[in-house]
Design a protein around this motif. Structure first.
Motif, PDB file in Angstrom:
ATOM      1  N   SER A 298     -83.746 -14.028  18.545  1.00  0.00           N
ATOM      2  CA  SER A 298     -83.492 -13.778  19.959  1.00  0.00           C
ATOM      3  C   SER A 298     -82.126 -13.145  20.185  1.00  0.00           C
ATOM      4  N   ASN A 299     -81.696 -13.139  21.443  1.00  0.00           N
ATOM      5  CA  ASN A 299     -80.356 -12.649  21.758  1.00  0.00           C
ATOM      6  C   ASN A 299     -79.315 -13.491  21.037  1.00  0.00           C
ATOM      7  N   ILE A 300     -78.174 -12.881  20.767  1.00  0.00           N
ATOM      8  CA  ILE A 300     -77.131 -13.539  19.986  1.00  0.00           C
ATOM      9  C   ILE A 300     -75.820 -13.447  20.757  1.00  0.00           C
ATOM     10  N   HIS A 301     -75.311 -14.597  21.166  1.00  0.00           N
ATOM     11  CA  HIS A 301     -74.073 -14.628  21.946  1.00  0.00           C
ATOM     12  C   HIS A 301     -73.177 -15.757  21.454  1.00  0.00           C
ATOM     13  N   ALA A 302     -71.894 -15.504  21.451  1.00  0.00           N
ATOM     14  CA  ALA A 302     -70.919 -16.541  21.121  1.00  0.00           C
ATOM     15  C   ALA A 302     -70.453 -17.211  22.405  1.00  0.00           C
ATOM     16  N   SER A 303     -70.348 -18.533  22.387  1.00  0.00           N
ATOM     17  CA  SER A 303     -69.851 -19.255  23.557  1.00  0.00           C
ATOM     18  C   SER A 303     -68.371 -18.979  23.754  1.00  0.00           C
ATOM     19  N   HIS A 304     -67.977 -18.906  25.009  1.00  0.00           N
ATOM     20  CA  HIS A 304     -66.570 -18.686  25.347  1.00  0.00           C
ATOM     21  C   HIS A 304     -65.733 -19.864  24.878  1.00  0.00           C
ATOM     22  N   GLU A 305     -64.636 -19.555  24.215  1.00  0.00           N
ATOM     23  CA  GLU A 305     -63.723 -20.598  23.776  1.00  0.00           C
ATOM     24  C   GLU A 305     -62.533 -20.664  24.719  1.00  0.00           C
ATOM     25  N   GLY A 306     -62.115 -21.868  25.030  1.00  0.00           N
ATOM     26  CA  GLY A 306     -60.992 -22.042  25.943  1.00  0.00           C
ATOM     27  C   GLY A 306     -61.447 -22.604  27.272  1.00  0.00           C
ATOM     28  N   ALA A 307     -60.485 -22.846  28.138  1.00  0.00           N
ATOM     29  CA  ALA A 307     -60.763 -23.464  29.429  1.00  0.00           C
ATOM     30  C   ALA A 307     -61.552 -22.525  30.330  1.00  0.00           C
ATOM     31  N   ILE A 308     -62.535 -23.081  31.034  1.00  0.00           N
ATOM     32  CA  ILE A 308     -63.327 -22.330  32.000  1.00  0.00           C
ATOM     33  C   ILE A 308     -62.772 -22.621  33.392  1.00  0.00           C
ATOM     34  N   PRO A 309     -62.400 -21.604  34.156  1.00  0.00           N
ATOM     35  CA  PRO A 309     -61.863 -21.851  35.505  1.00  0.00           C
ATOM     36  C   PRO A 309     -62.808 -22.728  36.316  1.00  0.00           C
ATOM     37  N   PRO A 310     -62.282 -23.700  37.042  1.00  0.00           N
ATOM     38  CA  PRO A 310     -63.128 -24.662  37.755  1.00  0.00           C
ATOM     39  C   PRO A 310     -63.774 -24.079  39.005  1.00  0.00           C
ATOM     40  N   PHE A 311     -64.673 -24.850  39.568  1.00  0.00           N
ATOM     41  CA  PHE A 311     -65.441 -24.478  40.756  1.00  0.00           C
ATOM     42  C   PHE A 311     -64.539 -23.995  41.891  1.00  0.00           C
ATOM     43  N   LYS A 312     -63.478 -24.746  42.186  1.00  0.00           N
ATOM     44  CA  LYS A 312     -62.654 -24.448  43.359  1.00  0.00           C
ATOM     45  C   LYS A 312     -61.797 -23.197  43.187  1.00  0.00           C
ATOM     46  N   ALA A 313     -61.686 -22.700  41.958  1.00  0.00           N
ATOM     47  CA  ALA A 313     -60.895 -21.485  41.723  1.00  0.00           C
ATOM     48  C   ALA A 313     -61.743 -20.225  41.830  1.00  0.00           C
ATOM     49  N   ARG A 314     -63.018 -20.375  42.221  1.00  0.00           N
ATOM     50  CA  ARG A 314     -63.947 -19.249  42.211  1.00  0.00           C
ATOM     51  C   ARG A 314     -64.498 -18.957  43.603  1.00  0.00           C
ATOM     52  N   ARG A 315     -65.053 -17.750  43.733  1.00  0.00           N
ATOM     53  CA  ARG A 315     -65.758 -17.363  44.953  1.00  0.00           C
ATOM     54  C   ARG A 315     -66.673 -16.181  44.629  1.00  0.00           C
ATOM     55  N   ASP A 316     -67.641 -15.938  45.496  1.00  0.00           N
ATOM     56  CA  ASP A 316     -68.544 -14.792  45.374  1.00  0.00           C
ATOM     57  C   ASP A 316     -69.495 -14.927  44.176  1.00  0.00           C
ATOM     58  N   PHE A 317     -70.312 -13.907  43.965  1.00  0.00           N
ATOM     59  CA  PHE A 317     -71.274 -13.921  42.865  1.00  0.00           C
ATOM     60  C   PHE A 317     -71.468 -12.502  42.347  1.00  0.00           C
ATOM     61  N   LEU A 318     -72.131 -12.398  41.193  1.00  0.00           N
ATOM     62  CA  LEU A 318     -72.236 -11.089  40.545  1.00  0.00           C
ATOM     63  C   LEU A 318     -73.607 -10.885  39.920  1.00  0.00           C
ATOM     64  N   PHE A 319     -73.885  -9.611  39.666  1.00  0.00           N
ATOM     65  CA  PHE A 319     -75.046  -9.191  38.879  1.00  0.00           C
ATOM     66  C   PHE A 319     -74.537  -8.232  37.819  1.00  0.00           C
ATOM     67  N   ILE A 320     -75.049  -8.370  36.590  1.00  0.00           N
ATOM     68  CA  ILE A 320     -74.666  -7.453  35.516  1.00  0.00           C
ATOM     69  C   ILE A 320     -75.916  -6.963  34.802  1.00  0.00           C
ATOM     70  N   GLY A 321     -75.943  -5.669  34.503  1.00  0.00           N
ATOM     71  CA  GLY A 321     -77.084  -5.110  33.782  1.00  0.00           C
ATOM     72  C   GLY A 321     -76.994  -3.600  33.707  1.00  0.00           C
ATOM     73  N   GLY A 322     -77.406  -3.039  32.578  1.00  0.00           N
ATOM     74  CA  GLY A 322     -77.437  -1.589  32.439  1.00  0.00           C
ATOM     75  C   GLY A 322     -78.556  -0.999  33.280  1.00  0.00           C
ATOM     76  N   PHE A 323     -78.273   0.070  34.002  1.00  0.00           N
ATOM     77  CA  PHE A 323     -79.239   0.586  34.969  1.00  0.00           C
ATOM     78  C   PHE A 323     -80.175   1.647  34.402  1.00  0.00           C
ATOM     79  N   GLU A 324     -80.072   1.923  33.110  1.00  0.00           N
ATOM     80  CA  GLU A 324     -81.150   2.683  32.476  1.00  0.00           C
ATOM     81  C   GLU A 324     -82.407   1.826  32.390  1.00  0.00           C
TER      82      GLU A 324
END
Length: 600
Positions: free
Chosen positions: A405-431
Motif C-alpha cells: 500500500s501507500n508508504i508514509h513515515a509518521s511525523h516525529e516531534g511535537a504536534i501543535p495542539p488543537f487550540k493553536a490551529r484554525r481552518d482546514f485544507l485539501f491536498i491533491g494533484g489535479f491531474e
C-alpha cells in the motif's frame, strides 16, 4: 605532500595559505608519501588527491554527502574525466584474475549508467575519501605495493573485508590528466609496477576474487555493481515527483525497499524524460535512471539490456499493456510483477455511475477486461488495499495478489495542539480528475453550509497542476495555493483536512499524509475505503453535503474528539502504511516468485 619536487614547485607550494606542507627529502612515491601525509593528518576524513587533477565546483561536498547518507560507507571515489570531458572512470571493475577495468573509459560522461551513486569494486586513487580511523585500522596503504599501483584497489578490498562499502559518487567530478606523472606504458618506469603488483594483489585476495566474474565484455554491465546483487527493473509512466503526488511517494519508497532487500534498481520512465531535479535526486539515492537521448525506445532497452534483470515491475495498466509483450519477447524467463497502483476499472465504473454516463460505463468495461488480462498474464500482481485484493480474488482466484500500500513515515516531534490551529485544507494533484470533482463539489455544496456555522472558516487548497476551474474558486474563504514545496507549515496550522471524494479507487495519499502529520480527516466513504479506518475512531466519514459540513463543524468545536482522531490516525498509519508494512508485502510476493528466499 611535496614529494621532493623541484625548487620552482617548492616555492609555489610555500606561497599557498591554509595548508600544512610536508616536504620529503627524497621521492617516496605515491604510496609511502600518502601514508606519511595520513599519519600527520588530524581531520575526521582523509582525502587522497593526485597532483595531476583539477577539481570542479562542489566536488568535495558530494563525496562527504555519501558518508552522511550511507552509514555503511567506508570509501568514496569521484567521477574522473579527461580534460576534453570524456569519461575516464565511473568506478572500477575487478575481474577474477585481478585485472581491472575503468568502467566507461572514453565514453560520454553524461550517460545515465555513469550517473548514479553505486557500490563498486574500487575507485582510482586519483581521488579518494576515507574516514581516518578506518584508514588507520587498516594500517593505511599496504607497503607491498610500493612505490605505486594496486594500493587503491587493495584499500577498497580491505574496506569491504572490514564490513564497510565502497561507493562511486558521480556528483563529484574531477578532471584527471592521466599519465602526466607516471606515463601510460606498463613496459617501463613507475607504470611497470602495475603488472608486478597485479600478481601480489591476486595472491593476497584470491578468496575474495573467486567470487568475482571472469574478464569478459559481456559481464561488464553486471560487474559494474559490486557484490552479488539481484537486479530489478521498474517502469512507471514518468519521473517520480514525490512532492507533487502520492503515487510518486509510494513508488519511491518501494524502490528504496527493493534496495534494502538486496536489489540494484534501474528505473525507467515510459516517456524516457529526464526531469530536474527529480531524476538527479533518484540517482543520488543509488537508483539508475534511464532517459533520452541515450535510449531511443523502450523496446531497444529491453532488447539490449533486458537480460541483465532478475525482476521486472510494471506500474499502471497502460505501462503493463505496452511493455509486457517486450518482457515476454526478450526476457521470457524473468518474472514480471504488475503493480496496479489502483484498479482503474473500479475507479471508472464509479465515475460512470456518479455521472450516469453510458460512454464512460462502456469504457470501464473495456478497462476491466484489459486489466484482468494483464494481471492474469503477469507472474504476480500488487494492489494497494484489501478491498481491491478481494475484488481480484473473486475474478482471478488462481493469481497471486499481494498488498503493497501507500508508504508514509509518521511525523516525529511535537504536534501543535488543537487550540493553536484554525481552518482546514485539501491536498491533491489535479491531474487526478477525482480531486477536481471533489473540490468543485465541496465549494458548491459543502462550504456554504460550513460558513453558516463557522463564518470565519477558510479552506486552503493545495496541489500541483491546478486547473482554471479550481483557481476561480479563490475568495476570502477559499485560498488556492497551487503547488507548495513544503506543506508541513500549512498542516501544522490547520485544524483538519478534508477528502470529499465522490469516486475513485485504491487508497488515498492525502489521508495518509494528513494522519502522518497528526491532522484529523473528514472524508467520504470512497475516500476512506480500504484504509482500515473506522468512523469516530480514527476518522470522520460523511457522504452527503449536510452531514459532511456537520462533521467539519463538530470536529472544529470538539478538542477531545480532535485529539482522539489525531492519535488514532497516527497509530493506523504506523500499523498499515509504514515502510515495515510495505516491506512485508513485498517480501511475500518476492518469496512467491523464488527471488532471494534466503535473504529476505
Amino acid at each position: 605532500i611535496d614529494d621532493c619536487s623541484d625548487e620552482r614547485t617548492a616555492r609555489c607550494l610555500r606561497s599557498v595559505r591554509g595548508v600544512r606542507l610536508l616536504r620529503n627529502e627524497s621521492n617516496l612515491g605515491f604510496l609511502k608519501g600518502s601514508n606519511k601525509g595520513a599519519a600527520a593528518a588530524r581531520g575526521e576524513y582523509l582525502l587522497f588527491l593526485n597532483n595531476d587533477t583539477e577539481v570542479t565546483p562542489r566536488w568535495l561536498e558530494g563525496m562527504l554527502g555519501v558518508f552522511e547518507q550511507r552509514p555503511d560507507a567506508g570509501l568514496v571515489g569521484a567521477k574522473l574525466v579527461f580534460p576534453d570531458g570524456r569519461l575516464q572512470e565511473a568506478g572500477g571493475i575487478m575481474w577474477r584474475n585481478a585485472s581491472g577495468v575503468n568502467y566507461g573509459k572514453w565514453d560520454d560522461a553524461d550517460k545515465p549508467q555513469y550517473n548514479y551513486l553505486r557500490q563498486v569494486d574500487y575507485c582510482s586513487g586519483a581521488c579518494l575519501l576515507v574516514p581516518r580511523a578506518l584508514f588507520e585500522a587498516l594500517d593505511g596503504f599496504d607497503d607491498r605495493y610500493a612505490p605505486a599501483y594496486y594500493e587503491d584497489t587493495d584499500l577498497a578490498f580491505g574496506v569491504r573485508a572490514a564490513g564497510r562499502t565502497v561507493y562511486y559518487q558521480p556528483r563529484s567530478v574531477v578532471i584527471h590528466h592521466e599519465g602526466v606523472s607516471s606515463g601510460t606504458s606498463t613496459k617501463s618506469g613507475i607504470k611497470a609496477y602495475q603488472l608486478v603488483n597485479q600478481v601480489k594483489f591476486r595472491r593476497k585476495w584470491r578468496k575474495a576474487l573467486a567470487r568475482h566474474l571472469v574478464n569478459d565484455v559481456k559481464n561488464i554491465e553486471r560487474a559494474k555493481n559490486s557484490g552479488e546483487r539481484r537486479r530489478a527493473l521498474v517502469v512507471d509512466a514518468r519521473v517520480l515527483c514525490p512532492d507533487q503526488d502520492s503515487g510518486s511517494v509510494r513508488m519511491l519508497n518501494l524502490l528504496l525497499i527493493l534496495q534494502e532487500l538486496g536489489f540494484q534498481v534501474t528505473f525507467v520512465p515510459a516517456n524516457l524524460q529526464c526531469v530536474s531535479p527529480y531524476t538527479q535526486r533518484m540517482q543520488g539515492l543509488g537508483i539508475e535512471c534511464l532517459h533520452h537521448p541515450y535510449f531511443p525506445s523502450i523496446e531497444y532497452f529491453f532488447e539490449t539490456r533486458g537480460p541483465e534483470f532478475d525482476l521486472v515491475i510494471l506500474s499502471r495498466a497502460a505501462i503493463a499493456g505496452a511493455l509486457l509483450p517486450f518482457c515476454r519477447k526478450y526476457i521470457p524467463e524473468t518474472p514480471v510483477i504488475f503493480d496496479t497502483v489502483d484498479l482503474h476499472f473500479l475507479r471508472e465504473q464509479r465515475e460512470a455511475a456518479l455521472y450516469r454516463d453510458e460512454v464512460k460505463s462502456r469504457k470501464a468495461v473495456e478497462r476491466e477486461a484489459l486489466e484482468l488480462k494483464l494481471i492474469a498474464e503477469s507472474d504476480a500482481a500488487i494492489v494497494v488495499s484489501p478491498v481491491e485484493r478481494a475484488v481480484l480474488k473473486r475474478k482471478l482466484p488462481a493469481q497471486h495478489v499481494a498488498i503493497v500500500s501507500n508508504i508514509h513515515a509518521s511525523h516525529e516531534g511535537a504536534i501543535p495542539p488543537f487550540k493553536a490551529r484554525r481552518d482546514f485544507l485539501f491536498i491533491g494533484g489535479f491531474e487526478h480528475t477525482p480531486n477536481v470533482d471533489a473540490m468543485l463539489w465541496f465549494a458548491a455544496d459543502i462550504m456554504p453550509l460550513v460558513l453558516k456555522e463557522l463564518p470565519r472558516a477558510k479552506l486552503h487548497i493545495i496541489g500541483s497542476k491546478m486547473p482554471e476551474s479550481i483557481c476561480v474558486l479563490a475568495s476570502k474563504h477559499v485560498i488556492t495555493h497551487g503547488y507548495v514545496a513544503n506543506v508541513e507549515p500549512l498542516f501544522a496550522s490547520c485544524l483538519l483536512s478534508v477528502a470529499p471524494l465522490r469516486w475513485g479507487a485504491g487508497v488515498k495519499g492525502k489521508i495518509n499524509q494528513s494522519m502522518s502529520l497528526g491532522v484529523p480527516v473528514v472524508s467520504t466513504s470512497i475516500g476512506a475505503e480500504g484504509m482500515h479506518l473506522v468512523h469516530e475512531e480514527n476518522i470522520l466519514v460523511a457522504d452527503d453535503p449536510a452531514d459532511f459540513a456537520a462533521q467539519i463543524v463538530r470536529l472544529s468545536r470538539d478538542e477531545a474528539l480532535w485529539k482522539k482522531l489525531s492519535d488514532n490516525g497516527h497509530a493506523n498509519l504506523s500499523r498499515h502504511f509504514s515502510v515495515g508494512a510495505a516491506r512485508r508485502g513485498l517480501k511475500a510476493v518476492l518469496t512467491k516468485l523464488k527471488l532471494h528466499p534466503n535473504r529476505i
